[in-house]
Design a protein around this motif. Structure first.
Motif, short mmCIF file in Angstrom:
data_model
loop_
_atom_site.label_atom_id
_atom_site.label_comp_id
_atom_site.label_asym_id
_atom_site.label_seq_id
_atom_site.Cartn_x
_atom_site.Cartn_y
_atom_site.Cartn_z
N SER A 30 32.29 5.49 80.76
CA SER A 30 32.44 4.03 80.71
C SER A 30 31.80 3.27 81.86
O SER A 30 32.15 2.12 82.11
CB SER A 30 33.92 3.63 80.57
OG SER A 30 34.45 4.15 79.36
N LYS B 257 32.83 -0.11 74.34
CA LYS B 257 33.03 0.85 73.27
C LYS B 257 33.95 0.19 72.25
O LYS B 257 34.87 -0.55 72.62
CB LYS B 257 33.65 2.13 73.82
CG LYS B 257 32.76 2.84 74.82
CD LYS B 257 33.43 4.08 75.38
CE LYS B 257 32.55 4.74 76.41
NZ LYS B 257 33.19 5.94 77.00
N LEU C 287 30.77 1.76 66.93
CA LEU C 287 30.71 2.57 68.13
C LEU C 287 30.69 1.74 69.39
O LEU C 287 31.40 2.02 70.36
CB LEU C 287 29.46 3.45 68.11
CG LEU C 287 29.37 4.51 67.03
CD1 LEU C 287 27.98 5.16 67.08
CD2 LEU C 287 30.44 5.55 67.20
N VAL C 288 29.86 0.71 69.36
CA VAL C 288 29.63 -0.06 70.57
C VAL C 288 29.32 -1.49 70.18
O VAL C 288 28.74 -1.76 69.12
CB VAL C 288 28.45 0.55 71.38
CG1 VAL C 288 27.16 0.55 70.57
CG2 VAL C 288 28.27 -0.14 72.71
#
Length: 120
Positions: free
Chosen positions: A54, A70, A76-77
């Motif tokens: 992260s 995230k 996913l992102v």
């Protein structure tokens, strides 16, 4: 593996957009995810990345305005973009560096891109 971006569009200067990226498969290990952009006549450039642990990294001009995170499945992102400027106009691409199976080498996957246009 397919990555699909969503959330692009036309926005006025000073406005906000949130881009999301979803994958067609489940990854066993994601090492990093990121957003890149390419404006007409320009090279593709890194906008923001986030690592497995992260840690995030930003393009200097985006650092105070954009936030990568995230996301929850199926995405996913995401990239939250605030205080958008005309110079942010570009096609934005999602990138994921990940393994689809244990024992398989890491793959470098790209989406098809989503257009962000900042204009009054």
């Amino acid at each position: 593996v397919q990555l699909v971006e969503s959330g692009g569009g036309l926005v006025q200067p000073g406005g906000s957009l949130r881009l999301s990226c979803a994958a067609s498969v489940s990854f066993v290990r994601i090492n990093s995810m990121g957003w890149y952009r390419q404006a007409p006549g320009q090279l593709r450039e890194l906008v923001a990345t986030i690592s497995r642990d992260s840690n995030s990294n930003y393009l200097a001009s985006a650092k105070e305005r954009f936030a990568i995170s995230k996301d929850n499945a199926p995405n996913l992102v995401s990239l939250q973009m605030n205080s958008l400027k005309p110079e942010d106009t570009a096609v934005y691409y999602c990138n994921v560096k990940a393994r689809t199976r244990w024992g398989r080498a890491e793959g470098d996957y790209w989406g098809q891109g989503t257009l962000v246009t900042v204009s009054s």
